[in-house]
Design a protein around this motif. Structure first.
Motif, short mmCIF file in Angstrom:
data_model
loop_
_atom_site.label_atom_id
_atom_site.label_comp_id
_atom_site.label_asym_id
_atom_site.label_seq_id
_atom_site.Cartn_x
_atom_site.Cartn_y
_atom_site.Cartn_z
N TRP A 44 4.35 -59.97 -6.49
CA TRP A 44 5.45 -59.93 -5.52
C TRP A 44 6.80 -59.70 -6.21
CZ3 TRP A 44 8.78 -64.47 -5.37
CH2 TRP A 44 9.85 -64.34 -4.47
N ALA A 45 7.12 -60.54 -7.21
CA ALA A 45 8.47 -60.54 -7.78
C ALA A 45 8.77 -59.29 -8.60
CB ALA A 45 8.67 -61.78 -8.64
N GLY A 46 7.75 -58.59 -9.05
CA GLY A 46 7.98 -57.41 -9.89
C GLY A 46 8.91 -56.40 -9.26
N SER A 47 8.83 -56.23 -7.94
CA SER A 47 9.70 -55.24 -7.28
C SER A 47 11.17 -55.55 -7.50
CB SER A 47 9.41 -55.20 -5.76
OG SER A 47 8.13 -54.69 -5.51
N ALA A 48 11.50 -56.86 -7.55
CA ALA A 48 12.91 -57.25 -7.70
C ALA A 48 13.45 -56.89 -9.08
CB ALA A 48 13.06 -58.75 -7.46
N MET A 49 12.55 -56.59 -10.03
CA MET A 49 13.00 -56.30 -11.39
C MET A 49 13.63 -54.92 -11.52
SD MET A 49 12.53 -59.17 -12.53
CE MET A 49 11.60 -60.61 -12.00
N ILE A 50 13.68 -54.16 -10.41
CA ILE A 50 14.50 -52.94 -10.45
C ILE A 50 15.98 -53.32 -10.46
CG2 ILE A 50 12.73 -51.49 -9.34
CD1 ILE A 50 14.40 -51.59 -6.76
N CYS A 51 16.30 -54.58 -10.16
CA CYS A 51 17.69 -55.07 -10.22
C CYS A 51 17.88 -55.83 -11.53
CB CYS A 51 17.99 -56.03 -9.06
SG CYS A 51 17.64 -55.35 -7.44
N PRO A 52 18.77 -55.36 -12.40
CA PRO A 52 18.91 -55.98 -13.72
C PRO A 52 19.19 -57.49 -13.64
CG PRO A 52 20.22 -53.97 -13.59
CD PRO A 52 19.65 -54.19 -12.22
N GLU A 53 19.93 -57.92 -12.63
CA GLU A 53 20.35 -59.33 -12.59
C GLU A 53 19.18 -60.30 -12.38
OE1 GLU A 53 20.96 -57.03 -10.30
OE2 GLU A 53 21.28 -57.85 -8.30
N PHE A 54 18.03 -59.81 -11.94
CA PHE A 54 16.90 -60.72 -11.72
C PHE A 54 15.95 -60.79 -12.91
CE2 PHE A 54 17.69 -59.31 -7.14
CZ PHE A 54 18.53 -60.38 -6.89
N ARG A 55 16.19 -59.95 -13.91
CA ARG A 55 15.22 -59.82 -15.01
C ARG A 55 15.14 -61.05 -15.89
NH1 ARG A 55 17.03 -53.77 -16.16
NH2 ARG A 55 16.22 -52.89 -14.21
N THR A 56 16.11 -61.97 -15.78
CA THR A 56 16.01 -63.20 -16.55
C THR A 56 14.75 -63.97 -16.16
OG1 THR A 56 17.41 -64.22 -14.88
CG2 THR A 56 18.48 -63.54 -16.93
N LEU A 57 14.27 -63.74 -14.93
CA LEU A 57 13.07 -64.46 -14.48
C LEU A 57 11.83 -64.10 -15.29
CD1 LEU A 57 13.46 -64.41 -10.58
CD2 LEU A 57 13.72 -66.37 -12.11
N TRP A 70 6.86 -55.61 -1.81
CA TRP A 70 8.29 -55.67 -1.47
C TRP A 70 8.98 -54.32 -1.56
CZ3 TRP A 70 11.71 -59.98 -4.18
CH2 TRP A 70 12.84 -60.23 -3.39
N LEU A 71 8.42 -53.39 -2.34
CA LEU A 71 9.16 -52.16 -2.62
C LEU A 71 9.12 -51.17 -1.47
CD1 LEU A 71 10.79 -51.45 -5.16
CD2 LEU A 71 8.90 -50.01 -5.88
N GLY A 72 8.03 -51.24 -0.66
CA GLY A 72 7.99 -50.36 0.51
C GLY A 72 6.92 -49.28 0.47
#
Ligand SMILES: *Cc1c(COP(=O)(O)O)cnc(C)c1O
Length: 468
Positions: free
Chosen positions: A266-279, A296-298
Motif C-alpha cells: 500500500w505505502a509504496g505508492s506514496a514514495m513518489i513524494c520525497p517527503e514520505f520516504r523517511t518511512l 493507491w496509484l490508480g
C-alpha cells in the motif's frame, strides 16, 4: 459475434461504465445484498441455445450493479483502495480486446519492452537506485511468495526445489506481527511452515520491528541448528500502517547474509513524494521490494510491481525451460514469466504507461498529498470530539479511532462500524489494536474530494451519537 455487433456492444459497455462512474456518489458504498440474493436470480445451468445480447445485458443491469460494493466510490474508506483511474480502465479495455498472453518476449515484444520501461519509470519515481530491476506481478501475495522461494533456495544452496525440504535442516524466516497475512501464506506454500516464521517484537510509534530482537532471534536460531533464510519487513502494515526501521533491519540481515524482502504494497505508492520516504529510509539495501500500483496509484487491478536487486536469483529459483518455451535465436531479451510463479501473464504495463503519461507524476503526487492531508485533518477533528479517541495516529492516510463507550467498547465499536456501513454514505472496516477493536479510516480514492472527508466526519459522529 461479428465485428459490427462487437463494436456496438463495446460502445454500450463503455457508455455504461462512464455513467456508472459518474453516478457513484448516489449509490451506497457497500452492497446491501443479503447472502443468496444474487445466486437466486441466476439460472441453475448454462443455456443450451445462445441468447441475444439485449437479454444478457439487461440482466447484467438488473442483477449485478446493486450486488456490488463500489470500490471506485469516492467515499470508500475501508481496507486499502483498489484504485482504477479512468485512464487505466481505457488502457485495460485495449488490453482485453488484444488479449495477448505475454509470458515470453516473443509472445508479445511490446508488452515485455513496455514493462521494462514503465517499471523503470516507477523505479525512478520512487528514487530507488539503478541496480534494481522490476517485474509486474499479479499481486503482492505472489511477489512475496516469489521472494520467499528465492530466500529459501539461496539458504539451501539452490537444492530445495530439487531435493525437497525434508532433506535439509529447518529454514527460518523473520517478520513482525504487523505484516500482512500474505506473508503467512507464502511461508506455508513455500513449505517452510508457520512455526518457522519467527515473530520479532515491535516498538516505537511506528510499531516497527526491534532490530536488536531480530539479531538475537537469528543468533539463537543459528545456535539451535536452524538455517536462517530471510527477513520480511513492512512499510505500511495493513492494520495500522506499521513501518519497520528498514536501515537497521537491513544491517542485521546483511550481517547474517540473509535476504531482505520489503512489503510496501500500500505505502509504496506514496514514495513518489520525497517527503514520505523517511518511512522506508534505507530501502536501497533491500533485495526485493513489492508495491501495488493497483492500490493507491490508480492502475486498474491487477498490477503489483516487484523490484529485485538480483533478478538472476529469482530466475534461478523459478524458471522452467521446456523446449516449447525456449526462445532460440534471441539474445538479450527478457522472458518475464521466468520471474514469477504463474506462467501466463496479462499485458499489465499498458495501464501504467497510460496512467503516468495522462496524470504525470505531479498529478499523482498531488492526489496522494491530498489524501494524507485530508486524513490528518479528519483525525484531528475526531480527536477534538470528547467522545472519540484516536487509537493509532495517521501513517500517511491511515489512522484508527474508537468511539468511547462505558460498557463493552469492542461490541459498541463493531456495532458502530456496521451501522455506518448500513447507512451507505461511507464504508469503513475495523481492526484490532493491542487486543481491542478500533475502526480504520484510510483516504485513497482517486476521485475523493475534501467534501467527502467532511461527509465522513458527519456520518461517523452522527451515527455514533444516535440514541439506540
Ligand atoms: C494489500 C496488501 C497485501 C496483499 O496484496 P495483494 O496484491 O492483494 O496480494 C500485502 N501486503 C500489504 C501490506 C497490503 O496492504
Amino acid at each position: 459475434m461479428d465485428s459490427e455487433e462487437f463494436r456496438k456492444w463495446s460502445q454500450t459497455a463503455a457508455d455504461w461504465g462512464a455513467d456508472y462512474r459518474a453516478g457513484l456518489r448516489e449509490r451506497p458504498v457497500r452492497a446491501r445484498t443479503k447472502p443468496g440474493d444474487i445466486a437466486r436470480q441466476i439460472a441453475d445451468a448454462a443455456p443450451e441455445a445462445g441468447e441475444a445480447m439485449e437479454a444478457i445485458f439487461a440482466d447484467f443491469e438488473r442483477i449485478v450493479p446493486d450486488g456490488l460494493t463500489h470500490w471506485q466510490h469516492p467515499r470508500f474508506f475501508a481496507y486499502f483502495p483498489a484504485n482504477a483511474a479512468p485512464v487505466s480502465v481505457i488502457a485495460d479495455y485495449l488490453v482485453t480486446a488484444v488479449a495477448a498472453q505475454c509470458m515470453l518476449w516473443q509472445t508479445s515484444p511490446a508488452a515485455t519492452e513496455l514493462e521494462t520501461r514503465t517499471v523503470d519509470w516507477l523505479r525512478r519515481a520512487l528514487d530507488l537506485p539503478e541496480g534494481f530491476a522490476g517485474v509486474i506481478q499479479d499481486s503482492a501475495s505472489t511477489a512475496t511468495l516469489a521472494a520467499v522461494l528465492v530466500m529459501r533456495e539461496k539458504a539451501l544452496s539452490w537444492k530445495g526445489n530439487s531435493e525437497g525440504l525434508a532433506a535439509h535442516k529447518v529454514v527460518r524466516v523473520y517478520a513482525s506481527k504487523q505484516v500482512h497475512t500474505s506473508i503467512d501464506r507464502a511461508i506455508w506454500i513455500a513449505g517452510i511452515g508457520e512455526a518457522n516464521l519467527v515473530r520479532i517484537p515491535t516498538k516505537g510509534p511506528l510499531n516497527g520491528m526491534d532490530p536488536e530482537a531480530l539479531d538475537a532471534a537469528i543468533k539463537a536460531d543459528l545456535a539451535a541448528g536452524y538455517i536462517p533464510a530471510g527477513v520480511i519487513a513492512c512499510t505500511g502494515g495493513t492494520s495500522i500502517g506499521a513501518c519497520d526501521p528498514i536501515r537497521a533491519v537491513a544491517e542485521v540481515a546483511k550481517a547474517h547474509g540473509l535476504y531482505l524482502h520489503v512489503d510496501a504494497a500500500w505505502a509504496g505508492s506514496a514514495m513518489i513524494c520525497p517527503e514520505f520516504r523517511t518511512l522506508w529510509d534505507g530501502i536501497e539495501a533491500a533485495d526485493s521490494i513489492v508495491f501495488n500500483p493497483h492500490k493507491w496509484l490508480g492502475a486498474n487491478f491487477d498490477c503489483s510491481v516487484q523490484f529485485i536487486r538480483n533478478p538472476e536469483d529469482q530466475v534461478r529459483t523459478l524458471a522452467i525451460q521446456p523446449e516449447y518455451l525456449k526462445t532460440h535465436g534471441h539474445d538479450g531479451i527478457v522472458n518475464y514469466s521466468e520471474w514469477s510463479v504463474p506462467l501466463g501473464r496479462r499485458f499489465r504495463a499498458l495501464k501504467l504507461w497510460f496512467l503516468m503519461r495522462y496524470h504525470g507524476l505531479e498529478g499523482l503526487r498531488a492526489m496522494i498529498r491530498n489524501h494524507v492531508k485530508w486524513s490528518e485533518e479528519l483525525a484531528g477533528r475526531l480527536a477534538a470530539e470528547p467522545d472519540f479517541e484516536i487509537v493509532s495516529a495517521p501513517v500517511l492516510s491511515l489512522f484508527s479511532f474508537r468511539h468511547k463507550s462505558g460498557e463493552d467498547a469492542d461490541a459498541h465499536n463493531i456495532a458502530l462500524v456496521n451501522a455506518i456501513n448500513d447507512d451507505g454514505r461511507i464504508y469503513l472496516t475495523q481492526t484490532r489494536v493491542d487486543g481491542r477493536i478500533a475502526i480504520r479510516f484510510q483516504a485513497g480514492q482517486f476521485e475523493m474530494t475534501r467534501d467527502d472527508a467532511d461527509t465522513a466526519f458527519t456520518a461517523i459522529t452522527e451515527i455514533a451519537r444516535r440514541p439506540t
